[in-house]
Scaffold this motif. Structure first.
Motif, PDB file in Angstrom:
ATOM      1  N   UNK A 244     -39.548 -17.847  54.896  1.00  0.00           N
ATOM      2  CA  UNK A 244     -38.599 -17.203  54.438  1.00  0.00           C
ATOM      3  C   UNK A 244     -38.517 -17.991  52.739  1.00  0.00           C
ATOM      4  N   UNK A 245     -39.978 -18.993  52.401  1.00  0.00           N
ATOM      5  CA  UNK A 245     -40.477 -18.739  51.121  1.00  0.00           C
ATOM      6  C   UNK A 245     -41.814 -18.434  50.827  1.00  0.00           C
ATOM      7  N   UNK A 246     -42.247 -18.900  49.485  1.00  0.00           N
ATOM      8  CA  UNK A 246     -43.280 -17.121  49.209  1.00  0.00           C
ATOM      9  C   UNK A 246     -44.659 -17.856  49.326  1.00  0.00           C
ATOM     10  N   UNK A 247     -46.034 -17.809  49.523  1.00  0.00           N
ATOM     11  CA  UNK A 247     -46.517 -17.776  49.662  1.00  0.00           C
ATOM     12  C   UNK A 247     -46.840 -19.550  48.868  1.00  0.00           C
ATOM     13  N   UNK A 248     -47.860 -21.073  49.098  1.00  0.00           N
ATOM     14  CA  UNK A 248     -48.473 -22.202  48.188  1.00  0.00           C
ATOM     15  C   UNK A 248     -49.037 -22.136  48.162  1.00  0.00           C
ATOM     16  N   UNK A 249     -49.783 -22.642  47.016  1.00  0.00           N
ATOM     17  CA  UNK A 249     -51.474 -23.127  47.123  1.00  0.00           C
ATOM     18  C   UNK A 249     -51.342 -24.346  48.049  1.00  0.00           C
ATOM     19  N   UNK A 250     -52.944 -24.139  48.691  1.00  0.00           N
ATOM     20  CA  UNK A 250     -53.332 -25.400  49.794  1.00  0.00           C
ATOM     21  C   UNK A 250     -53.228 -26.268  49.097  1.00  0.00           C
ATOM     22  N   UNK A 251     -53.222 -27.419  50.711  1.00  0.00           N
ATOM     23  CA  UNK A 251     -52.717 -29.149  50.200  1.00  0.00           C
ATOM     24  C   UNK A 251     -53.939 -29.599  49.849  1.00  0.00           C
ATOM     25  N   UNK A 252     -53.893 -30.562  49.308  1.00  0.00           N
ATOM     26  CA  UNK A 252     -55.644 -31.387  48.921  1.00  0.00           C
ATOM     27  C   UNK A 252     -55.385 -32.290  50.109  1.00  0.00           C
TER      28      UNK A 252
END
Length: 333
Positions: A244-252
């Motif tokens: 239920x959250x928008x896509x997030x950038x991949x972590x390092x």
């Protein structure tokens, strides 16, 4: 010696009853003030439809607060009908330490996250570790243990998983960390202690994650939001809760693979840092200096990093004694 737990749970953990149930783990603790006393550790079970079981814990160390907040909010507000599976939630796992706001338990000095797999005949903290290891972990497919830097440290928000030689399990751990919506994902070798809750989980084949978010024995809006995002990210990845959250950038993706990732004070005094949390440092770079408390004319003692890396954790109190960790690094995976 008996291997059966002496702790009684109010809830039948094998009854798959849809809805929300709450109760106590009742740890026997006879003491001067209460001859037949118990330590009542709160537990909740949220049951939806068919699906896996996720064990969620916070307050393993009592002075680490982000997880305690988001798990209490989860128990109170989440509609179990939204779940495809079951959540077993302990938002104040080491309750005596939580009430005292301390890393260890005031009842017996036990550091819960250094006592696994526990002892059914030990003190209250060792009994609790044994119950988690023998009664809760075997019922879980997934687990997440919330941590922060507590009173002495501050962390960049990061997901964490212990390194394992099981390639299939390692791949599942990495995928879960990448789903937790935190800026960093750290694979940690057994550089410190193998008697932790995630180590106990992995030993039972549980996909067991931890996270370190914030510290300094306080909370910020950003640290609570990061903990909430990590929780929702893992539950979505496990298939227990619809994302239920928008896509997030991949972590390092990084690693903590040896003792040279940690820097320790070598003298008593005031540690004056020369690098900040989130800095990238080189091998041999000065981390700071220690000033004597007793002799103002004594030259400062310089501390230098033994390797290059990203400063993911720093000490909060300025006063140090020999052996205090003042910083630790992560390096590229």
């Amino acid at each position: 010696m008996s291997t059966a737990s002496r702790i009684r749970c109010d809830l039948d953990l094998d009854a798959r009853i849809p809805g929300r149930r709450t109760g106590w783990l009742r740890i026997p603790h006879s003491r001067h003030e209460s001859g037949y006393g118990i330590v009542p550790v709160p537990i909740a079970v949220l049951e939806g439809g068919a699906g896996p079981t996720v064990l969620l814990t916070a307050g393993n160390h009592g002075d680490e607060y982000e997880g305690q907040v988001v798990l209490r909010d989860l128990v109170r507000t989440l509609d179990p009908a939204r779940l495809a599976g079951r959540l077993i939630v302990l938002p104040a796992l080491n309750l005596p330490a939580v009430l005292a706001g301390r890393r260890d338990s005031p009842l017996d000095g036990g550091n819960l996250n250094r006592l696994f797999p526990g002892d059914p005949e030990g003190g209250p903290t060792a009994m609790l570790a044994h119950f988690v290891a023998t009664e809760l972990l075997p019922r879980a497919t997934w687990a997440l243990d919330f941590h922060s830097g507590g009173s002495s440290l501050e962390y960049l928000p990061c997901a964490m998983a212990r390194a394992t030689d099981d390639a299939a399990l390692a791949a599942r751990l990495e995928a879960a960390m990448l789903a937790m919506r935190l800026p960093l994902a750290l694979v940690v070798q057994a550089t410190q202690d193998a008697r932790t809750l995630p180590a106990a989980g992995l030993a039972r084949g549980v996909i067991h994650l931890a996270c370190e978010i914030g510290g300094g024995a306080t909370l910020t809006p950003a640290s609570v939001a990061a903990a909430e995002a990590a929780l929702r990210g893992l539950l979505g990845h496990a298939g227990v809760l619809a994302p239920d959250l928008p896509p997030a950038p991949p972590p390092r993706l990084m690693r903590v693979a040896g003792s040279d990732h940690f820097l320790f004070a070598t003298a008593r005094g005031l540690f004056v840092p020369e690098v900040a949390l989130g800095d990238t440092v080189a091998a041999g770079q000065r981390a700071g200096r220690i000033l004597s408390l007793d002799e103002p004319d004594r030259p400062p003692i310089a501390l230098q990093f033994g390797r290059a890396g990203l400063v993911v954790c720093r000490r909060v109190p300025a006063q140090v004694v020999p052996g205090d960790c003042v910083a630790h690094l992560a390096s590229e995976a």
